[in-house]
Write an enzyme that holds these catalytic residues in place. Structure first.
Site, PDB file in Angstrom:
ATOM      1  N   SER A  29      40.037  38.991  38.981  1.00 56.14           N
ATOM      2  CA  SER A  29      39.991  37.714  39.723  1.00 56.14           C
ATOM      3  C   SER A  29      41.380  37.379  40.272  1.00 56.14           C
ATOM      4  CB  SER A  29      39.561  36.593  38.784  1.00 56.14           C
ATOM      5  OG  SER A  29      40.619  36.333  37.870  1.00 56.14           O
TER       6      SER A  29
ATOM      7  N   ASP B 286      37.060  40.026  42.247  1.00 56.26           N
ATOM      8  CA  ASP B 286      36.183  38.875  41.992  1.00 56.26           C
ATOM      9  C   ASP B 286      36.707  37.663  42.780  1.00 56.26           C
ATOM     10  OD1 ASP B 286      34.142  37.493  40.679  1.00 56.26           O
ATOM     11  OD2 ASP B 286      35.390  36.991  38.943  1.00 56.26           O
ATOM     12  N   HIS B 287      35.848  37.006  43.522  1.00 60.30           N
ATOM     13  CA  HIS B 287      36.216  35.796  44.279  1.00 60.30           C
ATOM     14  C   HIS B 287      37.411  35.991  45.206  1.00 60.30           C
ATOM     15  CE1 HIS B 287      33.323  33.162  42.341  1.00 60.30           C
ATOM     16  NE2 HIS B 287      33.618  33.767  41.202  1.00 60.30           N
TER      17      HIS B 287
ATOM     18  N   GLU C 279      28.851  35.375  49.383  1.00 60.64           N
ATOM     19  CA  GLU C 279      28.249  34.275  48.609  1.00 60.64           C
ATOM     20  C   GLU C 279      27.716  33.198  49.538  1.00 60.64           C
ATOM     21  OE1 GLU C 279      30.071  32.980  44.979  1.00 60.64           O
ATOM     22  OE2 GLU C 279      29.392  30.913  45.233  1.00 60.64           O
TER      23      GLU C 279
ATOM     24  N   HIS D  13      26.773  34.731  39.346  1.00 61.89           N
ATOM     25  CA  HIS D  13      28.067  34.386  38.729  1.00 61.89           C
ATOM     26  C   HIS D  13      27.794  33.389  37.605  1.00 61.89           C
ATOM     27  CE1 HIS D  13      31.203  35.934  41.584  1.00 61.89           C
ATOM     28  NE2 HIS D  13      30.077  36.288  42.161  1.00 61.89           N
TER      29      HIS D  13
ATOM     30  N   ASN E 188      27.719  38.351  36.172  1.00 61.55           N
ATOM     31  CA  ASN E 188      29.147  38.172  35.885  1.00 61.55           C
ATOM     32  C   ASN E 188      29.361  37.405  34.582  1.00 61.55           C
ATOM     33  OD1 ASN E 188      29.360  39.182  38.458  1.00 61.55           O
ATOM     34  ND2 ASN E 188      30.732  37.591  39.199  1.00 61.55           N
ATOM     35  N   ILE E 189      30.149  37.994  33.704  1.00 59.91           N
ATOM     36  CA  ILE E 189      30.415  37.362  32.408  1.00 59.91           C
ATOM     37  C   ILE E 189      31.908  37.458  32.090  1.00 59.91           C
ATOM     38  CG2 ILE E 189      29.973  37.506  29.913  1.00 59.91           C
ATOM     39  CD1 ILE E 189      27.134  38.605  30.690  1.00 59.91           C
TER      40      ILE E 189
ATOM     41  N   SER F 148      33.642  34.090  30.493  1.00 62.31           N
ATOM     42  CA  SER F 148      33.926  33.068  29.475  1.00 62.31           C
ATOM     43  C   SER F 148      33.517  33.483  28.063  1.00 62.31           C
ATOM     44  CB  SER F 148      33.218  31.759  29.831  1.00 62.31           C
ATOM     45  OG  SER F 148      33.722  31.266  31.046  1.00 62.31           O
TER      46      SER F 148
HETATM   47  P1  13P Z   1      31.437  32.726  33.319  1.00 60.10           P
HETATM   48  O1  13P Z   1      32.509  31.699  33.380  1.00 60.10           O
HETATM   49  O2  13P Z   1      30.105  32.111  33.051  1.00 60.10           O
HETATM   50  O3  13P Z   1      31.736  33.819  32.350  1.00 60.10           O
HETATM   51  O4  13P Z   1      31.323  33.411  34.783  1.00 60.10           O
HETATM   52  C1  13P Z   1      32.221  34.419  35.173  1.00 60.10           C
HETATM   53  C2  13P Z   1      32.150  34.722  36.625  1.00 60.10           C
HETATM   54  O5  13P Z   1      31.264  34.300  37.337  1.00 60.10           O
HETATM   55  C3  13P Z   1      33.189  35.593  37.183  1.00 60.10           C
HETATM   56  O6  13P Z   1      33.085  35.716  38.567  1.00 60.10           O
HETATM   57  O1  G3H Z   2      34.887  33.518  38.247  1.00 61.45           O
HETATM   58  C1  G3H Z   2      35.735  33.193  37.444  1.00 61.45           C
HETATM   59  C2  G3H Z   2      36.253  34.135  36.430  1.00 61.45           C
HETATM   60  O2  G3H Z   2      35.917  33.695  35.134  1.00 61.45           O
HETATM   61  C3  G3H Z   2      37.712  34.350  36.596  1.00 61.45           C
HETATM   62  O3  G3H Z   2      38.436  33.229  36.274  1.00 61.45           O
HETATM   63  O4  G3H Z   2      40.285  32.982  37.957  1.00 61.45           O
HETATM   64  O5  G3H Z   2      40.488  32.059  35.617  1.00 61.45           O
HETATM   65  O6  G3H Z   2      40.555  34.527  36.025  1.00 61.45           O
HETATM   66  P1  G3H Z   2      40.031  33.181  36.496  1.00 61.45           P
HETATM   67 ZN    ZN Z   3      32.376  33.934  39.556  1.00 58.47          ZN
END
Ligand code: 13P
Ligand code: G3H
Ligand code: ZN
Length: 335
Positions: free
Chosen positions: A56, A98-99, A150, A237, A280-281, A283
């Site tokens: 990310s 990611d993102h 997205e 996500h 996506n996991i 947290s």
């Molecule tokens: P969580 O915060 O639910 O783990 O989602 C992670 C995520 O979407 C990363 O792009």
């Molecule tokens: O989509 C979110 C992910 O959990 C990444 O989060 O930008 O804090 O690394 P982060």
């Molecule tokens: Zn995400």
């Protein structure tokens, strides 16, 4: 220009094709450090699951994009050695941004060996999202890198993934978006969100033990999208389940997490059986890691060797990823 194929990575195209046919989802796990990466690779190899390693913007700021990319390459080599040692089949690994929020960032990741990128234009107007996503796809496809777009906005309060409120994906937009951008997969908003507080307590019911029960995901919207885009890979996500055991471990060891609530695993399993090909996991890994480290600190206050608390944290992560692959995503044995 680094060629991801030479680095032993794969893009997501074939992964998604097989996941769609097989009724399971590919795990997309975020990593920021060595222990998370080791746990992801070990768990996915041992359960014989394909995997998407996610980096990310927050991870890039924390650990440096170049270092993370070399770590992922090292992880491919480690996986090959472990597979030989354990007499297991090698697993497909994708390295995914990611993102991603700009064309320049996606381009830089593609040039440095990422096999897949997300361009998250969901905070822009629809037309701007189309234009930005199309631009990224045109560049990425020259190098056979796959792109996730997205539509719809997820609520959440993570560092770099902010949204005050969610807006569900509008099924009437998906055909136009996918055909105009040529994107390879689509992240949608059907009630999931980032972080460990996915719903406000007032949105939830409580069971007899006082445990918060969240509202169901909007499977009706997912079904409508599936009808409009038959066989097209959908991404979810914000799909951590926020297990009460992990939250309890944190709070019993000095933490102060309140009103945490995630997506129930049975709903994710249901989604994985549908057109949802990537889940996506992040947290959940953060929670288990924090809980385990806190427990070591409380039980062994004289300990000061990071290996003595990060080691157990890595073990708890490995266990968690294995359980996800086996019982939630259904990706175990699909490598
Ligand atoms: P969580 O915060 O639910 O783990 O989602 C992670 C995520 O979407 C990363 O792009
Ligand atoms: O989509 C979110 C992910 O959990 C990444 O989060 O930008 O804090 O690394 P982060
Ligand atoms: Zn995400």
């Amino acid at each position: 220009m680094a060629d991801y194929k030479e680095l032993g990575l794969v893009n997501t195209r074939n992964m998604f094709k097989k996941a769609m046919k097989g009724g399971y989802a590919i795990p997309a796990y975020n990593f920021n450090n060595m222990e998370q990466l080791q746990a992801i690779i070990t768990a996915c190899l041992e359960t014989q699951s394909p995997v998407i390693l996610q980096v990310s913007s927050g991870a890039r700021k924390y650990a440096n994009q170049t270092l993370l990319r070399y770590m992922a390459e090292g992880a491919v080599e480690m996986m090959k050695e472990m597979a030989k040692e354990k007499k297991l089949k090698e697993i497909p690994i994708a390295l995914h941004l990611d993102h991603g929020d700009t064309f320049e960032l996606c381009k830089s990741c593609i040039e440095s060996g990422f096999s897949s990128v997300m361009i998250d234009g969901s905070h822009h107007s629809y037309e701007e999202n189309v234009a930005l996503t199309k631009k990224v796809v045109e560049f990425a496809h020259k190098y056979d890198v796959t792109v996730e777009g997205e539509l719809g906005v997820l609520a959440g309060i993570e560092d770099d993934v902010k949204a005050e409120k969610s807006t569900y994906t509008k099924p009437e937009e998906v055909i136009d978006f996918v055909s105009r951008t040529s994107v390879d997969s689509l992240a949608i908003s059907i009630g999931t969100s980032h972080g460990a507080n996915k719903f406000k307590p007032e949105q939830c019911a409580r069971n007899k033990d006082g445990i918060l029960i969240p509202p169901e995901l909007r499977f009706d919207i997912l079904e409508e999208i599936e009808k409009k885009l038959p066989g097209f890979p959908i991404v979810l996500h914000g799909s951590s389940s926020v297990p009460i055991e992990a939250v309890k471990m944190i709070n019993e060891n000095g933490g102060k997490l309140k009103d945490t609530i995630g997506i129930p695993e049975d709903q994710l399993r249901k989604a994985a059986k549908s057109a949802v090909c990537k889940i996506n996991i992040d947290s959940d890994g953060r929670l288990w890691m924090t809980g385990t480290v806190r427990k070591v600190f409380v039980e062994k206050p004289a300990e000061f060797d990071p290996r003595k608390y990060l080691g157990p944290a890595r073990e708890s992560l490995t266990e968690m990823y294995k359980l996800k692959n086996e019982h939630v995503l259904g990706s175990a044995g699909k490598a």
